[in-house]
Design an enzyme around this catalytic site. Structure first.
Site, PDB file in Angstrom:
ATOM      1  N   GLU A 258      -9.232  19.557  38.421  1.00 22.19           N
ATOM      2  CA  GLU A 258      -9.531  20.072  39.758  1.00 22.19           C
ATOM      3  C   GLU A 258      -9.360  21.575  39.706  1.00 22.19           C
ATOM      4  OE1 GLU A 258      -7.042  18.573  42.832  1.00 22.19           O
ATOM      5  OE2 GLU A 258      -7.438  16.497  42.303  1.00 22.19           O
TER       6      GLU A 258
ATOM      7  N   ASP B  93      -1.165  22.944  51.678  1.00 22.39           N
ATOM      8  CA  ASP B  93      -0.467  23.269  50.438  1.00 22.39           C
ATOM      9  C   ASP B  93       0.929  23.834  50.658  1.00 22.39           C
ATOM     10  OD1 ASP B  93      -2.222  22.628  48.197  1.00 22.39           O
ATOM     11  OD2 ASP B  93      -3.619  23.981  49.202  1.00 22.39           O
TER      12      ASP B  93
END
Lengths: 260, 393
Positions: free
Chosen positions: A49, A60
């Protein structure tokens, strides 16, 4: 069949689970991030990724926030990420995806973004702030180009919603194993495995678990119930600490654990 | 009535949130629809707004300012609401809602500290644990408000990521919510965020416009010609505008923060200079670069210093229901001084933008026009900052 789907089939035959690794494009620098990705593939990563940095990554934790903002400070942008992907196209032969937030994709122009992905060998997209309900257009565009949009499920997704998402899911399901943002955790929450078992019984496509995974012990517990695991922050922390050689050892160790 | 079932105002709004938050957002929507209709909730909220927050606030005919401008101006005195701004309307509503949903903890973001103080106040009153996220730079700039929140029993978390201001405080509050939604309600301070937030905040702030409507009819026997309010995220303006949405003869004017000027990069004029995109969970106008990275904004007023704007404003703009303009820091300061000098009312720097715009554009109005300005907060919080800018301190 997309490249991602082929990869999982191939692993299934070998009775292996996928090791999916996340790297922020352009961290610590453009060329170093390419070198690290190449090295990881050599050591056994199955899918990569590539994080296309966004200034406001709400899903995040501190580690990916840090690597993203550093990459942006280093001058990385969407075009640079495509450039990076294009270089990888000739260097590695496993599937790689882009993971980013919706705004950079929308601003670039969805169709234009996807077309550049095709050019640069990107096999799919992961967009954590694009929920299923808003993804119709992009799924259609991706499908026409034999790419996948990866959908998320969490332990808190209602059963009704789970069915709706599963019915349309392609590539693999990204299972978020914790309540929280990305970043290493020591253990897994108790009900995670129960819910994973249920999801596995409902889906036909592979399921990969991510968020909070950082050690062999967790992988050992979870691997029976998934087709792959995703590790990001834990590895990025090693890059931040300039312990690149430890990453290679970790990949070998994780991959070993994922061979049944 | 908008938003539609997907939380959209036309093409704007929606729910661009991580999957982990979809469940909590669905729960919030369902619970809000249920609880806000109950007698118990309505009675309790009305009681608190009246007895605790001092509502209704007056609709004050600003005689001297009207003479100065040459047409009639009424000020909706949100500066007289408890804690000094309209923010309390929303926080009492949301904290009460959270309590009735069985949550024990609330979190909030704050820029200058007004919404943080209003959330901490409601939490102290309703006995909820309260955590306020505030950018490191704002913590430094707004020490007094940080201490006020501490006095009220809130915990302040200084946010060191990104630009270390309001937008990053929102990011961090969302991350907290993603982790703790089982016990925690996130009290968003403006008409922004994923559905149902823009609707909930608008509804709680609509009391401004509802009161105004009754008051102006009583005083003038007719509806006003113009409603003027400042727009950052857009909660005081939408609170004033929304109840007049169907009164097509009432024109809406929103004033954004022009900072050092729209021709510079240093402003916070999202509707005038932004592009469509997604920030903090909804599709709206956003100040961003060509790659969709969010820009750092500037305004003399911390309450307007935000690169996004509520989706309902984006809808009003595109459907031409409202007109939006911007004034620079300088004009806002002019408004700040004029209102202080001729009405004896020191406005907050946010509504000072609306006042300044009226001063600069008075020739656009006719003698018999009636204009209502939302005076969204009092200026005490800004006195120190202005004194510094003007070299008085």
């Amino acid at each position: 069949m997309t490249k991602i789907e082929k990869k999982f089939k191939e692993l299934e035959k070998k009775k292996e689970k996928a090791l999916i690794l996340y790297f922020t494009a352009g961290f610590p620098s453009f060329y170093e991030s390419i070198e690290i990705i190449k090295k990881s593939v050599e050591k056994g990563a199955d899918i990569i990724e590539i994080g296309v940095p966004f200034s406001d990554p709400i899903a995040d934790g501190p580690i990916i926030q840090y690597t993203s903002s550093k990459a942006l400070e280093n001058g990385i942008n969407t075009d640079e990420c495509f450039k990076l992907a294009k270089i990888l196209k000739n260097e590695i032969n496993i599937p790689y995806l882009f993971m980013t937030y919706f705004n950079p994709v929308y601003r670039y122009g969805i169709t234009r973004f996807v077309e550049r992905c095709v050019e640069c060998g990107v096999s799919g997209l992961i967009i954590p702030d694009l929920p299923f309900e808003e993804s119709y257009e992009i799924r259609k565009i991706l499908k026409e180009r034999n790419m996948n949009l990866i959908n998320f499920l969490t332990p808190f997704t209602s059963e009704k919603r789970m069915r709706k998402i599963i019915r349309n899911a392609k590539g693999f399901i990204y299972f978020i194993s914790i309540a929280g943002v990305t970043g290493p955790r020591k253990d897994l929450e108790e009900d995670t495995l129960t819910i994973l078992k249920k999801i596995k019984s409902m889906v036909k496509i592979p399921v990969a678990a991510g968020f909070g995974i950082s050690n062999v012990n967790q992988i050992n517990k979870i691997k029976k119930y998934v087709d792959g695991i995703i590790i990001g922050s834990f590895i990025l922390q090693k890059i931040i600490d300039k312990k690149i050689e430890e990453i290679e050892e970790l990949i070998v160790e994780f991959k070993k654990e994922l061979k049944v | 009535m908008l938003p539609d079932r997907k939380g959209k105002f036309g093409i704007f709004g929606g729910r661009f949130a991580p999957e982990t938050l979809i469940g909590p957002l669905e729960e919030l929507e369902k619970e809000y629809k249920r609880i806000s209709k109950t007698k118990e909730f309505k009675r309790e909220l009305n009681y608190l707004l009246k007895e605790y927050a001092g509502r209704p606030t007056s609709l004050y005919f600003a005689k001297n300012f009207s003479e100065y401008l040459g047409f009639k101006v009424y000020l909706k005195r949100e500066d007289l609401a408890f804690t000094g701004a309209h923010k309390i309307n929303n926080t009492l509503g949301q904290v009460l809602l959270a309590k009735m949903m069985g949550k024990t903890r609330v979190i909030a973001e704050t820029g200058a500290g007004q919404h943080g103080v209003a959330t901490a106040t409601a939490s102290a009153l309703l006995n909820m644990e309260c955590v306020v996220y505030m950018g490191e730079i704002d913590v430094e700039r707004q020490k007094l408000n940080v201490y006020r929140m501490k006095l009220l029993g809130a915990q302040i978390i200084s946010v060191t990521s990104g630009s270390r201001t309001l937008k990053d405080a929102i990011n961090e509050a969302m991350r907290d919510w993603i982790t703790n939604f089982k016990t925690t309600h996130y009290v968003i301070g403006s008409v922004v965020g994923p559905h149902p937030y823009p609707m909930i905040v608008r509804d709680f702030q609509s009391i401004i416009g509802k009161e105004t409507k009754k008051q102006i009819i009583k005083k003038e026997g007719r509806l006003p010609d113009y409603l003027v309010a400042c727009v950052g995220g857009g909660s005081n303006s939408l609170g004033l505008f929304y109840p007049f949405y169907n009164n097509r003869d009432v024109k809406f004017i929103g004033i954004e923060a022009g900072g050092y000027g729209l021709e510079t990069e240093k402003h916070a004029s999202t509707l005038l200079k932004g592009e469509k995109g997604v920030l903090h969970g909804s599709f709206s106008y956003v100040l961003q670069d060509n790659y969709g990275q969010i820009k750092i904004t500037h305004s003399i007023s911390a309450g307007l210093d935000y690169p996004g704007v509520g989706p309902e404003h984006a809808f009003y703009k595109d459907t031409k229901r409202a007109d939006y303009f911007a004034v620079n820091d300088e004009i806002a300061l002019k408004g700040f001084h004029i209102l202080s000098e001729i009405e004896g009312i020191i406005p907050a720097l946010e509504p000072a933008h609306a006042i300044g715009w009226l001063v600069e554009n008075k020739e656009k109005f006719r003698k018999d026009d009636i204009v209502v300005v939302c005076l969204s907060g009092r200026g005490d919080k800004d006195v120190m900052e202005v004194a510094k800018i003007e070299g008085e301190l």
